[in-house]
Scaffold this motif. Structure first.
Motif, PDB file in Angstrom:
ATOM      1  N   ALA A 267      42.260  42.233  39.833  1.00 25.62           N
ATOM      2  CA  ALA A 267      41.910  43.157  40.920  1.00 25.62           C
ATOM      3  C   ALA A 267      43.084  43.358  41.873  1.00 25.62           C
ATOM      4  CB  ALA A 267      40.690  42.635  41.681  1.00 25.62           C
ATOM      5  N   ALA A 268      43.780  42.283  42.212  1.00 22.57           N
ATOM      6  CA  ALA A 268      44.915  42.380  43.132  1.00 22.57           C
ATOM      7  C   ALA A 268      46.055  43.186  42.504  1.00 22.57           C
ATOM      8  CB  ALA A 268      45.401  40.986  43.524  1.00 22.57           C
ATOM      9  N   THR A 269      46.347  42.904  41.244  1.00 21.25           N
ATOM     10  CA  THR A 269      47.406  43.637  40.548  1.00 21.25           C
ATOM     11  C   THR A 269      47.090  45.127  40.502  1.00 21.25           C
ATOM     12  OG1 THR A 269      47.935  41.709  39.182  1.00 21.25           O
ATOM     13  CG2 THR A 269      48.666  43.863  38.379  1.00 21.25           C
ATOM     14  N   LEU A 270      45.864  45.456  40.140  1.00 25.47           N
ATOM     15  CA  LEU A 270      45.464  46.857  40.039  1.00 25.47           C
ATOM     16  C   LEU A 270      45.450  47.528  41.413  1.00 25.47           C
ATOM     17  CD1 LEU A 270      44.508  49.124  38.210  1.00 25.47           C
ATOM     18  CD2 LEU A 270      42.157  48.290  38.456  1.00 25.47           C
ATOM     19  N   GLY A 271      44.925  46.839  42.420  1.00 22.84           N
ATOM     20  CA  GLY A 271      44.852  47.423  43.760  1.00 22.84           C
ATOM     21  C   GLY A 271      46.223  47.672  44.366  1.00 22.84           C
ATOM     22  N   ILE A 272      47.105  46.689  44.255  1.00 18.51           N
ATOM     23  CA  ILE A 272      48.474  46.857  44.773  1.00 18.51           C
ATOM     24  C   ILE A 272      49.193  47.954  44.001  1.00 18.51           C
ATOM     25  CG2 ILE A 272      50.724  45.719  45.017  1.00 18.51           C
ATOM     26  CD1 ILE A 272      49.120  43.078  45.476  1.00 18.51           C
ATOM     27  N   GLY A 273      48.972  48.003  42.687  1.00 20.80           N
ATOM     28  CA  GLY A 273      49.590  49.039  41.870  1.00 20.80           C
ATOM     29  C   GLY A 273      49.112  50.434  42.242  1.00 20.80           C
ATOM     30  N   LEU A 274      47.829  50.584  42.500  1.00 21.90           N
ATOM     31  CA  LEU A 274      47.277  51.889  42.867  1.00 21.90           C
ATOM     32  C   LEU A 274      47.833  52.373  44.205  1.00 21.90           C
ATOM     33  CD1 LEU A 274      43.551  51.409  41.797  1.00 21.90           C
ATOM     34  CD2 LEU A 274      45.162  53.066  40.829  1.00 21.90           C
TER      35      LEU A 274
ATOM     36  N   THR B 288      37.030  43.210  46.531  1.00 21.94           N
ATOM     37  CA  THR B 288      37.112  42.161  45.505  1.00 21.94           C
ATOM     38  C   THR B 288      38.187  41.114  45.763  1.00 21.94           C
ATOM     39  OG1 THR B 288      38.656  43.425  44.122  1.00 21.94           O
ATOM     40  CG2 THR B 288      36.305  43.813  43.784  1.00 21.94           C
ATOM     41  N   VAL B 289      39.136  41.390  46.667  1.00 22.61           N
ATOM     42  CA  VAL B 289      40.202  40.420  46.957  1.00 22.61           C
ATOM     43  C   VAL B 289      39.992  39.867  48.368  1.00 22.61           C
ATOM     44  CG1 VAL B 289      42.703  40.033  47.074  1.00 22.61           C
ATOM     45  CG2 VAL B 289      41.772  41.589  45.362  1.00 22.61           C
ATOM     46  N   ASN B 290      40.545  40.515  49.376  1.00 22.43           N
ATOM     47  CA  ASN B 290      40.260  40.147  50.765  1.00 22.43           C
ATOM     48  C   ASN B 290      40.792  41.250  51.687  1.00 22.43           C
ATOM     49  OD1 ASN B 290      43.131  39.416  51.584  1.00 22.43           O
ATOM     50  ND2 ASN B 290      42.783  37.825  50.017  1.00 22.43           N
ATOM     51  N   PRO B 291      40.208  41.384  52.887  1.00 15.22           N
ATOM     52  CA  PRO B 291      40.617  42.456  53.803  1.00 15.22           C
ATOM     53  C   PRO B 291      42.088  42.372  54.225  1.00 15.22           C
ATOM     54  CG  PRO B 291      38.483  41.578  54.442  1.00 15.22           C
ATOM     55  CD  PRO B 291      39.016  40.670  53.372  1.00 15.22           C
TER      56      PRO B 291
END
Length: 302
Positions: free
Chosen positions: A52-59, A115-118
């Motif tokens: 989730a973190a990888t995808l979110g940062i990538g997006l 899914t990760v944190n604010p």
């Protein structure tokens, strides 16, 4: 025939939208973020968090890249390196590019927040703002120190990866940020020397345009020396071991060799060769951090 033509148009459109995201740049950013995630804990973080973190940062990184295409479309159209970009060429409209960027940003922020944190979500959004707005819209056009100041936004991914796993800020993560922050000026200025005429044509105050190529070469050598010192800090504070120390020293000496040649014995290709090596340098440096980390973990719990 019409079906084949439509298929080709759809394929071209897909490639244009992919190009908007600057996938090679985003891949390097995501790599450094992932290293931050791994180094944040002696045990591997849960896979759902990592993914989730990888995808979110990538997006969000891709969204920043797409906004950069919109803001810089007039400049891009006049520069040899960027004149064929989708927005500059009109293959993707500004409206559609902005909508695409906003969709990516909203998706990435929501994924990180839920899914990760604010903390990670807000810091990543702040990085997007720093790159797409502060750097691209203002600093890039206002000062030859644009890449030095604005480089902080691009240096944030390791910190974002660290907070994704721990939910807190840590001084070790800041050391990783410092490495990329020190690496960015010699990396970018080498390209700016190679493309100096392009930047002059669009009246962009890049260092080789405002202060000359020789001054920029001196600045690259100086910042490469600073980078060599900064890269020692993770070992000095006990964050890394001998594998990182030896590997990073060899990489930094090679980078320094490129910077020295660029200053004192350059030919037509040296600036671009320095730029290309700088990318390899950062990638290998962060892979070294991973290898060193796992060897330390094995030594402790093997």
């Amino acid at each position: 025939m019409a079906t084949v033509l439509l298929s080709r148009q759809q394929s071209r459109l897909w490639r244009d939208y992919l190009e908007l995201t600057k996938p090679k740049v985003v891949a390097l950013l995501v790599l450094t973020a992932w290293v931050g995630m791994v180094l944040a804990s002696e045990s591997l973080a849960p896979w759902p968090v990592l993914i989730a973190a990888t995808l979110g940062i990538g997006l969000l990184s891709a969204a920043a890249a797409a906004l950069n295409h919109v803001v810089d479309q007039r400049i891009d159209a006049q520069m040899a390196r960027t004149h064929s970009r989708p927005v500059a060429k009109g293959r993707v409209s500004s409206k559609h590019a902005i909508l695409f960027a906003c969709t990516l940003a909203l998706s990435g922020f929501s994924l990180l927040y839920v899914t990760v944190n604010p903390l990670t979500a807000w810091l990543t959004l702040l990085s997007l703002f720093g790159y797409a707005v502060v750097y691209t819209m203002f600093l890039k056009r206002a000062t030859p120190q644009n890449i030095v100041i604005g480089g902080l936004a691009g240096a944030m991914p390791p910190l974002l990866g660290w907070t994704a796993v721990t939910g807190t800020l840590h001084e070790h993560a800041l050391l990783l940020v410092m490495i990329i922050f020190a690496w960015t000026p010699p990396h970018f200025w080498a390209l700016a020397i190679h493309r100096r005429d392009d930047y002059a044509r669009v009246n962009m105050p890049m260092l080789p345009v405002t202060h000359g190529i020789d001054f920029t070469k001196s600045a690259i050598l100086l910042y490469t020396l600073i980078l060599c010192v900064v890269c020692l800090l993770p070992y000095i504070v006990g964050m890394t071991g001998a594998i990182y120390l030896i590997g990073s020293t060899l990489l930094n000496l090679r980078f320094l060799q490129y910077a020295w040649k660029l200053k004192f014995a350059a030919n037509h290709d040296t600036a671009m060769a320095t730029f290309k090596f700088s990318i390899v340098h950062l990638m290998l440096l962060f892979l070294l951090l991973l290898v060193d980390h796992y060897f330390k973990v094995l030594a402790l719990y093997g």
